[in-house]
Design an enzyme around this catalytic site. Structure first.
Site, PDB file in Angstrom:
ATOM      1  N   LYS A   9       0.515  11.981   5.255  1.00 15.94           N
ATOM      2  CA  LYS A   9       0.902  10.862   6.127  1.00 15.94           C
ATOM      3  C   LYS A   9       1.472   9.707   5.299  1.00 15.94           C
ATOM      4  CE  LYS A   9      -2.221   7.992   6.743  1.00 15.94           C
ATOM      5  NZ  LYS A   9      -2.945   6.781   6.545  1.00 15.94           N
ATOM      6  N   LYS A  19       0.826  -1.207   0.000  1.00 17.89           N
ATOM      7  CA  LYS A  19       0.000   0.000   0.000  1.00 17.89           C
ATOM      8  C   LYS A  19       0.870   1.270   0.000  1.00 17.89           C
ATOM      9  CE  LYS A  19      -3.542   2.748   0.709  1.00 17.89           C
ATOM     10  NZ  LYS A  19      -4.332   3.222  -0.425  1.00 17.89           N
TER      11      LYS A  19
HETATM   12  P1  NAD Z   1     -11.576   9.397   8.016  1.00 23.32           P
HETATM   13  O1  NAD Z   1     -10.833  10.373   8.840  1.00 23.32           O
HETATM   14  O2  NAD Z   1     -12.690   9.839   7.141  1.00 23.32           O
HETATM   15  O3  NAD Z   1     -12.171   8.217   8.946  1.00 23.32           O
HETATM   16  C1  NAD Z   1     -11.558   7.769  10.096  1.00 23.32           C
HETATM   17  C2  NAD Z   1     -12.630   7.519  11.146  1.00 23.32           C
HETATM   18  O4  NAD Z   1     -11.969   7.048  12.323  1.00 23.32           O
HETATM   19  C3  NAD Z   1     -13.394   8.783  11.538  1.00 23.32           C
HETATM   20  O5  NAD Z   1     -14.784   8.539  11.521  1.00 23.32           O
HETATM   21  C4  NAD Z   1     -12.907   9.095  12.957  1.00 23.32           C
HETATM   22  O6  NAD Z   1     -13.905   9.687  13.784  1.00 23.32           O
HETATM   23  C5  NAD Z   1     -12.535   7.711  13.447  1.00 23.32           C
HETATM   24  N1  NAD Z   1     -11.533   7.703  14.506  1.00 23.32           N
HETATM   25  C6  NAD Z   1     -10.396   8.427  14.607  1.00 23.32           C
HETATM   26  N2  NAD Z   1      -9.732   8.126  15.726  1.00 23.32           N
HETATM   27  C7  NAD Z   1     -10.475   7.187  16.368  1.00 23.32           C
HETATM   28  C8  NAD Z   1     -10.328   6.480  17.579  1.00 23.32           C
HETATM   29  N3  NAD Z   1      -9.293   6.693  18.395  1.00 23.32           N
HETATM   30  N4  NAD Z   1     -11.299   5.595  17.919  1.00 23.32           N
HETATM   31  C9  NAD Z   1     -12.372   5.362  17.116  1.00 23.32           C
HETATM   32  N5  NAD Z   1     -12.570   6.013  15.955  1.00 23.32           N
HETATM   33  C10 NAD Z   1     -11.627   6.915  15.583  1.00 23.32           C
HETATM   34  O7  NAD Z   1     -10.454   8.644   7.142  1.00 23.32           O
HETATM   35  P2  NAD Z   1     -10.696   7.743   5.832  1.00 23.32           P
HETATM   36  O8  NAD Z   1     -10.543   8.586   4.626  1.00 23.32           O
HETATM   37  O9  NAD Z   1     -11.902   6.923   6.018  1.00 23.32           O
HETATM   38  O10 NAD Z   1      -9.392   6.821   5.885  1.00 23.32           O
HETATM   39  C11 NAD Z   1      -9.254   5.776   6.824  1.00 23.32           C
HETATM   40  C12 NAD Z   1      -7.949   5.039   6.516  1.00 23.32           C
HETATM   41  O11 NAD Z   1      -8.009   4.493   5.186  1.00 23.32           O
HETATM   42  C13 NAD Z   1      -6.713   5.937   6.543  1.00 23.32           C
HETATM   43  O12 NAD Z   1      -5.627   5.212   7.050  1.00 23.32           O
HETATM   44  C14 NAD Z   1      -6.497   6.292   5.089  1.00 23.32           C
HETATM   45  O13 NAD Z   1      -5.150   6.623   4.806  1.00 23.32           O
HETATM   46  C15 NAD Z   1      -6.935   5.012   4.394  1.00 23.32           C
HETATM   47  N6  NAD Z   1      -7.457   5.153   3.042  1.00 23.32           N
HETATM   48  C16 NAD Z   1      -8.282   6.199   2.708  1.00 23.32           C
HETATM   49  C17 NAD Z   1      -8.773   6.287   1.400  1.00 23.32           C
HETATM   50  C18 NAD Z   1      -9.708   7.398   0.970  1.00 23.32           C
HETATM   51  O14 NAD Z   1      -9.933   7.559  -0.241  1.00 23.32           O
HETATM   52  N7  NAD Z   1     -10.273   8.164   1.889  1.00 23.32           N
HETATM   53  C19 NAD Z   1      -8.427   5.307   0.447  1.00 23.32           C
HETATM   54  C20 NAD Z   1      -7.616   4.245   0.837  1.00 23.32           C
HETATM   55  C21 NAD Z   1      -7.127   4.174   2.127  1.00 23.32           C
END
Ligand code: NAD
Length: 296
Positions: A238, A170
């Site tokens: 990040k 990734k």
């Molecule tokens: P996001 O910030 O939208 O979602 C993360 C969620 O986790 C939020 O709802 C937040 O409230 C919750 N959260 C944060 N800290 C927490 C804790 N301590 N306990 C419980 N809940 C908690 O992020 P995202 O875009 O959904 O991405 C999530 C992961 O997937 C990241 O690592 C990101 O790099 C990866 N990712 C994102 C995408 C994308 O297109 N958004 C694509 C592939 C991978």
């Protein structure tokens, strides 16, 4: 099957919904209950902590922003390890680094919890349509046992190797895509300043050897000055940082990647961290005096 899901943000809410629609009992937790509203209305059960979600589940998933969030949710007070039973499997769908997943696995060993890294690619559209690539590292038996659940969130589920191998795949992927985003901003400002409009450039490149998925977001993104996030710039910064950090640890020279990282950090310093990752191009737009958009 009883499944726990922690972190229902831009990605997690779609993946969790697809698991729920697969007919499983889903228990969810997020620090923001608002984020969980749709899933709760669809029949998911709310947990008051990651540990409570783990206690109710045979397998637990997380989709959290940063490695430190994952570590906190797994090993912190009220974390997954406080509730999980011996034999529980845990898949981390977040983008983290091999060192983090290794530390977590060491802590989980005493409890007999099986840990796998399973980061995903395909964006929010891929999460919504269940067409993600899911890159899994860790216990092969656990991968085989829960492959049918992984197939509910992606149509490109692959076993990458030992623990951390999914994270490495990734990180390599995102370094390519996100660095390309920086290069695209330079290429397009050049082309536009040289007198060719953005749409003509897009069509020419899309049909040529420079075609890249990183450019596919242009028509609905930067061309429309739309920087609403699906993938936040903070998370892009990040991810490029995870790559350059791994490069430093392994003594791999990564000059271009460090320049790309600097561009994302500059964009964060501009206050654009909560915008889409594509907003990184605005740095180049400001420096070149050219906007990457079709003429009015
Ligand atoms: P996001 O910030 O939208 O979602 C993360 C969620 O986790 C939020 O709802 C937040 O409230 C919750 N959260 C944060 N800290 C927490 C804790 N301590 N306990 C419980 N809940 C908690 O992020 P995202 O875009 O959904 O991405 C999530 C992961 O997937 C990241 O690592 C990101 O790099 C990866 N990712 C994102 C995408 C994308 O297109 N958004 C694509 C592939 C991978």
């Amino acid at each position: 099957m009883k499944i726990g899901f922690i972190g229902v943000g831009y990605m997690g809410r779609h993946m969790a919904r697809n698991i729920l629609n697969g007919g499983h009992d889903l228990t969810i937790f997020d620090i923001s209950k608002d984020a969980a509203e749709e899933l709760l209305s669809l029949g998911a059960t709310w947990a008051t902590s990651p540990g409570q979600a783990a206690e109710a589940s045979d397998v637990v998933f997380t989709s959290l922003p940063r490695p430190q969030d994952v570590e906190e949710v797994v090993a912190g007070e009220g974390g997954i390890l406080s509730g999980a039973r011996s034999g529980t499997a845990y898949f981390d769908l977040s983008t983290t680094d091999p060192a983090t997943i290794e530390r977590i696995a060491n802590q989980a060993e005493a409890k007999g919890v099986r840990i796998l890294d399973a980061p995903v690619s395909g964006g929010t559209a891929g999460a919504d349509n269940a067409t993600l690539c899911v890159m899994v590292g860790g216990d092969r038996d656990a991968y085989d046992e829960f492959k049918a659940v992984l197939d509910l969130i992606g149509d490109k589920v692959m076993y990458c190797g030992d623990l951390g191998a999914g994270a490495v795949c990734k990180i390599v992927n995102n370094l390519i895509g996100l660095s390309t985003g920086v290069l695209l901003s330079e290429a397009f400002t050049l082309g536009i300043k040289a007198g060719v409009d953005a749409e003509t450039l897009f069509t020419a490149v899309a049909g040529s050897s420079g075609a890249t998925q990183a450019m596919q977001g242009f028509p609905n993104g930067i061309f429309k000055r739309n920087f609403d996030p699906g993938f936040q710039l903070d998370l892009a910064a990040k991810d490029v940082g995870l790559a350059t950090q791994l490069g430093r640890e392994l003594r791999v020279p990564m000059e271009m990647s460090n320049i790309a990282q600097q561009r994302y950090i500059t964009a964060q310093n501009e206050g654009w961290g909560r915008l889409s990752a594509g907003a990184v191009a605005r740095i180049q737009e400001e420096r070149s005096g050219v906007e990457i958009a079709p003429p009015d």
